[in-house]
Design a protein around this motif. Structure first.
Motif, PDB file in Angstrom:
ATOM      1  N   GLY A 235      33.593  38.145  38.928  1.00 45.08           N
ATOM      2  CA  GLY A 235      33.455  38.721  40.063  1.00 45.08           C
ATOM      3  C   GLY A 235      34.566  39.975  40.066  1.00 45.08           C
TER       4      GLY A 235
ATOM      5  N   ARG B 216      36.534  43.294  39.803  1.00 43.97           N
ATOM      6  CA  ARG B 216      36.146  44.581  40.131  1.00 43.97           C
ATOM      7  C   ARG B 216      36.616  45.715  39.017  1.00 43.97           C
TER       8      ARG B 216
ATOM      9  N   ARG C 299      26.688  44.310  37.186  1.00 43.85           N
ATOM     10  CA  ARG C 299      27.350  44.886  38.357  1.00 43.85           C
ATOM     11  C   ARG C 299      26.529  44.551  39.629  1.00 43.85           C
TER      12      ARG C 299
ATOM     13  N   CYS D 125      29.964  44.018  45.947  1.00 44.11           N
ATOM     14  CA  CYS D 125      30.608  42.654  46.425  1.00 44.11           C
ATOM     15  C   CYS D 125      30.436  42.476  47.632  1.00 44.11           C
ATOM     16  N   ALA D 126      30.268  41.225  48.276  1.00 44.12           N
ATOM     17  CA  ALA D 126      30.054  40.660  49.425  1.00 44.12           C
ATOM     18  C   ALA D 126      30.941  41.323  50.528  1.00 44.12           C
ATOM     19  N   ASP D 127      32.047  41.372  50.320  1.00 47.52           N
ATOM     20  CA  ASP D 127      33.129  41.872  51.193  1.00 47.52           C
ATOM     21  C   ASP D 127      33.207  43.245  51.476  1.00 47.52           C
ATOM     22  N   ASP D 128      32.884  44.017  50.369  1.00 47.39           N
ATOM     23  CA  ASP D 128      32.747  45.516  50.271  1.00 47.39           C
ATOM     24  C   ASP D 128      31.733  46.025  49.536  1.00 47.39           C
ATOM     25  N   ARG D 129      30.786  46.547  50.058  1.00 46.48           N
ATOM     26  CA  ARG D 129      29.417  47.018  49.438  1.00 46.48           C
ATOM     27  C   ARG D 129      29.587  48.210  48.784  1.00 46.48           C
TER      28      ARG D 129
ATOM     29  N   ALA E 190      32.251  48.678  46.575  1.00 44.79           N
ATOM     30  CA  ALA E 190      32.792  48.141  45.297  1.00 44.79           C
ATOM     31  C   ALA E 190      31.818  47.075  44.758  1.00 44.79           C
ATOM     32  N   TYR E 191      31.799  47.024  43.234  1.00 47.19           N
ATOM     33  CA  TYR E 191      31.180  46.185  42.450  1.00 47.19           C
ATOM     34  C   TYR E 191      31.905  45.062  41.688  1.00 47.19           C
ATOM     35  N   ALA E 192      31.268  44.105  41.703  1.00 52.42           N
ATOM     36  CA  ALA E 192      31.805  42.661  41.188  1.00 52.42           C
ATOM     37  C   ALA E 192      31.005  42.785  39.919  1.00 52.42           C
TER      38      ALA E 192
ATOM     39  N   GLN F 298      29.974  40.698  36.236  1.00 56.77           N
ATOM     40  CA  GLN F 298      29.657  39.313  35.944  1.00 56.77           C
ATOM     41  C   GLN F 298      28.933  39.281  34.556  1.00 56.77           C
TER      42      GLN F 298
END
Length: 153
Positions: A62, A64, A94, A97-101, A103-105, A107
């Motif tokens: 996860g 960034r 990629r 991110c759930a809290d900031d679309r 941004a990318y998490a 994996q």
């Protein structure tokens, strides 16, 4: 009138004036380590920085890209290149991110984990080969000294 300059042969050139500097010795040792590591990682399709990025992503699911750049002390633009290579290989994905679309998490994929596990085993063997002949206490002292030097930066 110009005086003649002595010609040196390869065997009589010395770097003794530079050997007094810790940084020069560190650079010389790093060059040897880096060259061997490059040969070690090549069969896996990895380089030192892509291996480092993959390792960070495996160990920090996860993560960034901006966090990865900070952790590796590289420019964010360079991290994008490393992540692109890992993604093209099918080893990293990629996802927004759930809290900031915006941004990318990052994996690691199953295939990425497989190559990572093999590469880690090879890098451990590389470390053993490079540190052969040093006692555990010497290795610990080198790591401690390097950490202290890094802390001054």
């Amino acid at each position: 009138m110009m005086r003649k300059v002595e010609q040196h042969t390869e065997s009589d050139v010395t770097d003794a004036a530079l050997r007094q500097f810790v940084g020069y010795n560190m650079k010389r040792a790093f060059n040897v380590l880096q060259a061997d590591l490059a040969r070690t990682l090549e069969p896996f399709g990895l380089r030192m920085l892509t291996f480092s990025a993959l390792s960070m992503i495996v160990e920090n699911p996860g993560l960034r890209p901006s966090q990865l750049a900070g952790a590796l002390s590289v420019e964010r633009a360079n991290v994008v290149v490393y992540v692109d290579r890992l993604e093209e290989a099918g080893w990293v994905t990629r996802a927004p991110c759930a809290d900031d679309r915006r941004a990318y998490a990052l994996q690691c994929t199953i295939a990425g984990r497989r190559v990572y596990d093999k590469a880690v085993a090879a890098v451990r063997a590389h470390d053993r080969r490079m540190l052969d002949g040093l006692r555990a206490v010497e290795i610990a002292a080198v790591k401690k000294a390097l950490a202290r030097i890094e802390g001054r930066g």
